[in-house]
Design a protein around this motif. Structure first.
Motif, short mmCIF file in Angstrom:
data_model
loop_
_atom_site.label_atom_id
_atom_site.label_comp_id
_atom_site.label_asym_id
_atom_site.label_seq_id
_atom_site.Cartn_x
_atom_site.Cartn_y
_atom_site.Cartn_z
N ALA A 1 89.19 41.88 45.98
CA ALA A 1 89.03 42.03 47.25
C ALA A 1 89.92 40.87 48.06
CB ALA A 1 87.57 41.48 47.54
N VAL B 1 83.28 30.89 41.43
CA VAL B 1 83.51 32.30 41.19
C VAL B 1 84.25 32.36 39.94
CG1 VAL B 1 84.40 34.57 41.81
CG2 VAL B 1 83.00 32.92 43.74
N LEU C 1 90.71 31.46 44.81
CA LEU C 1 89.19 31.77 45.09
C LEU C 1 88.62 30.56 44.68
CD1 LEU C 1 89.41 34.97 43.00
CD2 LEU C 1 88.61 34.70 44.98
N GLU D 1 86.26 39.93 42.83
CA GLU D 1 86.50 39.06 44.03
C GLU D 1 88.03 39.12 44.24
OE1 GLU D 1 82.54 37.61 42.34
OE2 GLU D 1 84.67 38.18 41.45
#
Length: 246
Positions: free
Chosen positions: A141, A205, A201, A138
């Motif tokens: 990304a 996560v 984030l 993540e």
């Protein structure tokens, strides 16, 4: 309020300038007699020739050492400075936070007479960094969404030479991939406080990713998978200096 007004309160504890990186940045600036530091944060890597620092976050400005260069609270996209005010403008690990990259780069070119120096990372390389690839895709990304490509930055600069910046294994500056050979660092909340990718984030996560890393360190799986890193003094994780002569 800026991102670093929210996440930057302990930034200076985790992000101490590394003298080896400082030497590379100084070499990139060359013989510039005056420098403007844009997105200056707490003042890391500002040379003695810094004429002025520009930083939007009051939290970061408050952590600048007393002897730092004068600082203006402003954004990169609208620098309250005259054209050609300094020999060089530098922007270190900041362009990924700018709301309008093209406008910010144009401002760097406007206020610098001779040279622009940018430190950033090549997202094509950093997405393969073990921490992102194995534990936190993540984060890769997010980097893809916020970081400009090296090619785009060079184009906006009107051309630039690109210099790899290998990271020492004991780097004192705790940015995202600085702990490539010290994985236990990612488990330290003070270290993580200096990494914007982890702060941005969802912690729902991040927490499981850290738990997996902790388990792999305890079992020895991490060291088995990455034994090739353990003897290296420095490593190219994808950080790059772009140097544009105007």
């Amino acid at each position: 309020m800026t991102l670093y007004d929210e996440i930057g309160t302990t930034y200076s504890a985790a992000r101490r300038p590394d003298p080896r990186l400082a030497a590379r940045i100084a070499a990139a600036l060359g013989d510039a007699a005056t420098v403007v530091n844009v997105g200056a944060g707490t003042g890391s890597y500002e040379p003695p020739t810094t004429l002025l620092a520009v930083e939007p976050s009051t939290v970061m400005i408050a952590q600048r050492p007393p002897a730092s260069a004068p600082v203006l609270r402003a954004r990169a996209e609208a620098l309250p400075l005259a054209d050609g005010v300094a020999d060089a403008a530098m922007a270190l690990l900041t362009v990924h936070h700018w709301a309008d990259l093209a406008a910010g780069i144009a401002e760097l070119r406007r206020v610098a007479r001779r040279r622009v120096v940018i430190l950033t990372w090549d997202r094509e390389l950093t997405r393969d960094f073990w921490f992102l690839r194995e534990y936190l895709p993540e984060g890769a990304a997010l980097d893809d969404a916020r970081a400009a490509s090296i090619a785009d930055l060079a184009r906006l600069l009107g051309g630039a030479r690109v210099e790899p910046v290998p990271i020492p294994h004991d780097c004192t500056d705790g940015f995202g991939a600085a702990y490539w050979r010290r994985p236990e660092g990612y488990l330290d909340p003070v270290v993580r406080s200096g990494m914007s990718v982890l702060a941005q984030l969802d912690q729902a996560v991040v927490r499981p990713a850290l738990d997996r890393l902790a388990a792999d360190l305890e079992s020895g799986r991490w060291h088995e998978r990455h034994r090739d890193l353990l003897g290296l003094e420095e490593y190219d994780v994808g950080y790059r200096l772009l140097v544009a002569d105007l």
